[in-house]
Design an enzyme around this catalytic site. Structure first.
Site, mmCIF file in Angstrom:
data_model
loop_
_atom_site.group_PDB
_atom_site.id
_atom_site.type_symbol
_atom_site.label_atom_id
_atom_site.label_comp_id
_atom_site.label_asym_id
_atom_site.label_seq_id
_atom_site.Cartn_x
_atom_site.Cartn_y
_atom_site.Cartn_z
ATOM 1 N N LYS A 174 10.785 9.916 -0.767
ATOM 2 C CA LYS A 174 9.904 10.502 -1.799
ATOM 3 C C LYS A 174 8.448 10.322 -1.398
ATOM 4 O O LYS A 174 7.665 11.279 -1.433
ATOM 5 C CB LYS A 174 10.132 9.812 -3.135
ATOM 6 C CG LYS A 174 9.057 10.124 -4.175
ATOM 7 C CD LYS A 174 9.247 9.422 -5.481
ATOM 8 C CE LYS A 174 8.711 8.032 -5.503
ATOM 9 N NZ LYS A 174 7.284 7.911 -5.834
ATOM 10 N N ASN A 175 8.075 9.111 -0.979
ATOM 11 C CA ASN A 175 6.662 8.834 -0.733
ATOM 12 C C ASN A 175 6.159 9.405 0.587
ATOM 13 O O ASN A 175 4.951 9.412 0.824
ATOM 14 C CB ASN A 175 6.396 7.337 -0.842
ATOM 15 C CG ASN A 175 6.521 6.871 -2.287
ATOM 16 O OD1 ASN A 175 6.596 7.688 -3.198
ATOM 17 N ND2 ASN A 175 6.578 5.572 -2.484
ATOM 18 N N CYS A 209 -1.029 4.398 -15.327
ATOM 19 C CA CYS A 209 0.381 4.711 -15.519
ATOM 20 C C CYS A 209 1.047 3.415 -15.968
ATOM 21 O O CYS A 209 0.393 2.403 -16.187
ATOM 22 C CB CYS A 209 1.010 5.236 -14.228
ATOM 23 S SG CYS A 209 1.305 3.947 -13.045
ATOM 24 N N ARG A 266 -4.498 1.891 -11.647
ATOM 25 C CA ARG A 266 -4.356 2.794 -10.490
ATOM 26 C C ARG A 266 -5.552 3.746 -10.328
ATOM 27 O O ARG A 266 -5.432 4.965 -10.383
ATOM 28 C CB ARG A 266 -3.041 3.556 -10.591
ATOM 29 C CG ARG A 266 -1.884 2.568 -10.694
ATOM 30 C CD ARG A 266 -0.556 3.182 -10.548
ATOM 31 N NE ARG A 266 -0.295 3.596 -9.168
ATOM 32 C CZ ARG A 266 0.824 4.242 -8.831
ATOM 33 N NH1 ARG A 266 1.685 4.545 -9.753
ATOM 34 N NH2 ARG A 266 1.029 4.598 -7.593
ATOM 35 N N LEU A 296 -11.205 4.558 -4.087
ATOM 36 C CA LEU A 296 -11.196 4.524 -2.605
ATOM 37 C C LEU A 296 -10.980 5.920 -2.019
ATOM 38 O O LEU A 296 -11.518 6.253 -0.964
ATOM 39 C CB LEU A 296 -10.122 3.559 -2.107
ATOM 40 C CG LEU A 296 -10.289 2.093 -2.523
ATOM 41 C CD1 LEU A 296 -9.239 1.230 -1.842
ATOM 42 C CD2 LEU A 296 -11.687 1.572 -2.223
ATOM 43 N N ASP A 348 7.451 -1.834 -4.015
ATOM 44 C CA ASP A 348 8.453 -0.903 -4.547
ATOM 45 C C ASP A 348 9.863 -1.465 -4.503
ATOM 46 O O ASP A 348 10.787 -0.817 -5.006
ATOM 47 C CB ASP A 348 8.413 0.427 -3.776
ATOM 48 C CG ASP A 348 7.152 1.187 -4.069
ATOM 49 O OD1 ASP A 348 6.870 2.167 -3.352
ATOM 50 O OD2 ASP A 348 6.411 0.798 -4.986
ATOM 51 N N ILE A 377 0.318 -6.431 -5.818
ATOM 52 C CA ILE A 377 -0.269 -5.089 -5.672
ATOM 53 C C ILE A 377 -0.643 -4.485 -7.021
ATOM 54 O O ILE A 377 -1.755 -4.009 -7.214
ATOM 55 C CB ILE A 377 0.727 -4.139 -4.936
ATOM 56 C CG1 ILE A 377 1.143 -4.725 -3.587
ATOM 57 C CG2 ILE A 377 0.126 -2.746 -4.797
ATOM 58 C CD1 ILE A 377 0.062 -4.722 -2.530
ATOM 59 N N ARG A 413 12.912 10.804 -10.672
ATOM 60 C CA ARG A 413 11.686 11.003 -9.887
ATOM 61 C C ARG A 413 11.864 10.500 -8.458
ATOM 62 O O ARG A 413 11.187 10.957 -7.549
ATOM 63 C CB ARG A 413 10.519 10.252 -10.529
ATOM 64 C CG ARG A 413 10.214 10.683 -11.938
ATOM 65 C CD ARG A 413 8.962 10.065 -12.445
ATOM 66 N NE ARG A 413 7.835 10.440 -11.582
ATOM 67 C CZ ARG A 413 6.557 10.248 -11.929
ATOM 68 N NH1 ARG A 413 6.269 9.674 -13.080
ATOM 69 N NH2 ARG A 413 5.581 10.611 -11.123
HETATM 70 C C1 EPZ Z 1 1.732 4.450 -3.144
HETATM 71 O O1 EPZ Z 1 0.973 4.492 -4.334
HETATM 72 C C2 EPZ Z 1 3.166 4.753 -3.554
HETATM 73 N N1 EPZ Z 1 3.250 6.079 -4.155
HETATM 74 C C3 EPZ Z 1 3.652 3.703 -4.552
HETATM 75 O O2 EPZ Z 1 5.034 3.975 -4.824
HETATM 76 C C4 EPZ Z 1 3.538 2.322 -3.906
HETATM 77 O O3 EPZ Z 1 3.911 1.346 -4.846
HETATM 78 C C5 EPZ Z 1 2.091 2.080 -3.437
HETATM 79 O O4 EPZ Z 1 1.684 3.145 -2.549
HETATM 80 C C6 EPZ Z 1 1.940 0.759 -2.701
HETATM 81 O O5 EPZ Z 1 2.786 0.744 -1.583
HETATM 82 C C7 EPZ Z 1 3.297 7.158 -3.343
HETATM 83 O O6 EPZ Z 1 3.253 7.056 -2.130
HETATM 84 C C8 EPZ Z 1 3.404 8.499 -4.020
HETATM 85 P P1 EPZ Z 1 -2.146 2.208 -3.316
HETATM 86 P P2 EPZ Z 1 -0.665 4.461 -4.251
HETATM 87 O O7 EPZ Z 1 -3.297 3.139 -3.288
HETATM 88 O O8 EPZ Z 1 -1.104 5.196 -3.058
HETATM 89 C C9 EPZ Z 1 -5.363 -0.076 -5.953
HETATM 90 C C10 EPZ Z 1 6.949 4.265 -6.154
HETATM 91 O O9 EPZ Z 1 7.577 3.553 -6.943
HETATM 92 N N2 EPZ Z 1 -6.222 1.089 -5.683
HETATM 93 O O10 EPZ Z 1 -1.649 1.638 -2.035
HETATM 94 O O11 EPZ Z 1 -1.184 4.880 -5.564
HETATM 95 C C11 EPZ Z 1 -4.147 0.263 -6.807
HETATM 96 O O12 EPZ Z 1 -4.472 0.215 -8.183
HETATM 97 C C12 EPZ Z 1 5.432 4.303 -6.173
HETATM 98 O O13 EPZ Z 1 7.497 5.004 -5.284
HETATM 99 C C13 EPZ Z 1 -7.563 1.051 -6.079
HETATM 100 O O14 EPZ Z 1 -8.029 0.080 -6.665
HETATM 101 O O15 EPZ Z 1 -0.903 2.909 -4.060
HETATM 102 C C14 EPZ Z 1 -3.160 -0.801 -6.394
HETATM 103 O O16 EPZ Z 1 -3.443 -1.977 -7.112
HETATM 104 C C15 EPZ Z 1 4.854 3.362 -7.228
HETATM 105 N N3 EPZ Z 1 -8.365 2.129 -5.816
HETATM 106 C C16 EPZ Z 1 -3.481 -1.034 -4.920
HETATM 107 O O17 EPZ Z 1 -4.801 -0.509 -4.710
HETATM 108 C C17 EPZ Z 1 -7.893 3.231 -5.158
HETATM 109 O O18 EPZ Z 1 -8.669 4.181 -4.923
HETATM 110 C C18 EPZ Z 1 -2.540 -0.313 -3.960
HETATM 111 O O19 EPZ Z 1 -2.480 1.041 -4.355
HETATM 112 C C19 EPZ Z 1 -6.532 3.247 -4.770
HETATM 113 C C20 EPZ Z 1 -5.721 2.164 -5.033
#
Ligand code: EPZ
Length: 427
Positions: free
Chosen positions: A22-23, A123, A128, A132, A313, A335, A405
């Site tokens: 999915k990701n 969410c 989230r 960045l 995850d 995370i 999903r």
């Molecule tokens: C991706 O989400 C995945 N989703 C998530 O999978 C996964 O849990 C996550 O990466 C971490 O591995 C998809 O790929 C569609 P991050 P993403 O940006 O990109 C903070 C699932 O269950 N952050 O790596 O949104 C954020 O709040 C889903 O399949 C900022 O502060 O995750 C989090 O605490 C859930 N500012 C941390 O960084 C930003 O601009 C990591 O988030 C972006 C993120």
């Protein structure tokens, strides 16, 4: 609303076909925006989020055609073509339901010079933010304006320019947006502290197949030499390491043995080491991995962190498995700030779990008892299914749209290895 009914206690044995990730799919789909030629994605998982993303791309002017898959086949072949981009707006009603929609931002600014994308909002698992993502685009010369819950990004005259993007901490999505913007920027872009998740490597390989020039794959520093244009390609989505890990937990919690067809060992190092520490036997088999329980589940102490460390995850699924361990485990979620919503539901099934801030102490119990439980987010839903597979009696998991999903034909895959599980519709 559908619900899933499980009668627990069956030992699972057999072979499960692992679907496309999915990701990975959700970051490969927007690559279609980067060229006016066709992008064909193979092994695309049949998931609600994939359909939602394709719908969003249609609204931007991307045509999508699906080759009919035979009923017993998993995955689909989808050809996408952005001959011209007819809209650069990703509206709130779509983005709020699927935050991965923000991944159209980079490709739209790179190809069309502008994008207006609703801020995704929080969410179930956390705030989230996307700050960045925005900083990455600014580093490439984009001008941003935030108003009324939308971010409007505009490339400078002449298009995005290569630059240096330094992430203060790892972000999967921001790395993906940065990559998809940089491939059409003029000059060289260096992305420092890039995420190293396998899905990032899958994205880079697809972009390279489309003519992009990217160095540093699998490292935390990616160097992109921008091109004037990219061409079409055919690319197969990588297998889903989280789905594979989830079904490995199903083998463990039921005392069974499952062949995970298509699973790739190199994409799941810390998941497999965690399973082995918990007592699993993990074997390489032709075309996949075999995971077998071997006596009692051993307790663990695990912290989630970016790849190659233990993935967030998989936290909920391991918690369900460790609820049946012989001993006390400690899980630490580093995370997301609110990723323990499966805990009260597992407690209703007899699990002994105590949450202390980011840490959860899981005292293994001899038995779990089936109950009516509520799914709250994708991975939490899977932890409830896992607990139901091991629980005595019947478990009903409500709001299974969360599961749809991220898990392709879950009940069918589990029925195929001996689970007593069915989906009923309340609609
Ligand atoms: C991706 O989400 C995945 N989703 C998530 O999978 C996964 O849990 C996550 O990466 C971490 O591995 C998809 O790929 C569609 P991050 P993403 O940006 O990109 C903070 C699932 O269950 N952050 O790596 O949104 C954020 O709040 C889903 O399949 C900022 O502060 O995750 C989090 O605490 C859930 N500012 C941390 O960084 C930003 O601009 C990591 O988030 C972006 C993120």
């Amino acid at each position: 609303m559908d619900r899933i009914i499980i009668k627990g206690g069956n030992r699972l044995e057999g072979k499960i076909c692992i679907s496309g990730a999915k990701n990975a799919a959700l970051t490969l789909l927007p690559c279609a925006l980067l060229t006016d030629e066709p992008l064909t994605l193979r092994n695309l998982p049949r998931l609600a989020d994939v359909d939602s993303f394709a719908h969003l791309l249609n609204q931007l002017g991307v045509s999508t055609t699906v080759e009919g898959a035979r009923p017993n086949e998993f995955g689909r072949v989808m050809t996408l073509r952005a001959s011209s981009i007819t809209s650069t707006v990703a509206p709130y009603d779509i983005v709020r339901k699927m935050r991965a929609s923000v991944l159209v931002l980079g490709p739209l600014v790179a190809r069309a010079g502008e994008a207006t994308v609703s801020l995704p909002g929080g969410c179930a698992i956390g705030m989230r933010p996307v700050d960045l993502h925005l900083k990455a685009l600014e580093a490439l010369g984009a001008e941003l304006e935030i108003a009324a819950g939308y971010v409007k990004a505009r490339a400078p005259d002449g298009g995005l320019r290569g630059g240096t993007i330094r992430f203060p901490f790892v972000s999967v999505g921001a790395t993906e947006n940065a990559l998809m913007a940089a491939v059409l920027a003029k000059g060289e872009t260096v992305i420092e502290n890039a995420a190293r998740e396998p899905e990032i490597t899958d994205l880079a390989k697809c972009l390279i197949a489309m003519g992009a020039e990217i160095e540093g794959l699998r490292t935390d520093t990616l160097t992109v030499h921008g091109k004037d244009r990219l061409h079409g390609a055919t690319y197969a989505v990588m297998p889903d390491r989280i789905e594979a890990g989830s079904y490995a937990c199903a083998a463990m919690i039921t005392g069974g043995s499952l062949v995970l067809e298509g699973a790739r060992k190199e994409t799941m190092p810390s998941i497999l080491s965690g399973l082995e520490d918990a007592g699993a036997i993990v074997e390489d088999v032709r075309g996949g991995l075999k995971v077998s329980a071997d006596g009692a589940i051993r307790p663990l102490s695990i912290s989630t962190a970016p790849f190659p460390a233990f993935p967030t995850d998989m936290q909920a699924q391991f918690m369900a498995m460790l609820a049946r361990a012989e001993g006390t485990s400690l899980l630490t979620e580093t995370i997301f700030e609110n990723r323990y919503m499966h805990v009260p539901e597992l407690q209703r099934m007899g699990a002994e779990i105590e949450v202390r801030g980011r840490a959860a102490v899981v005292r293994g119990v001899d038995r779990l008892v089936g109950a009516q439980v509520m799914a709250t987010d994708l991975r939490a839903s899977m932890s409830l299914v896992l607990a139901g597979l091991a629980a005595e009696g019947e478990t009903q998991v409500h709001r299974v749209y969360h599961l749809d999903r991220g898990y392709e034909r879950l009940e069918e895959k589990l029925q195929g290895v001996g689970a007593d599980i069915e989906r009923v519709s309340d609609g």
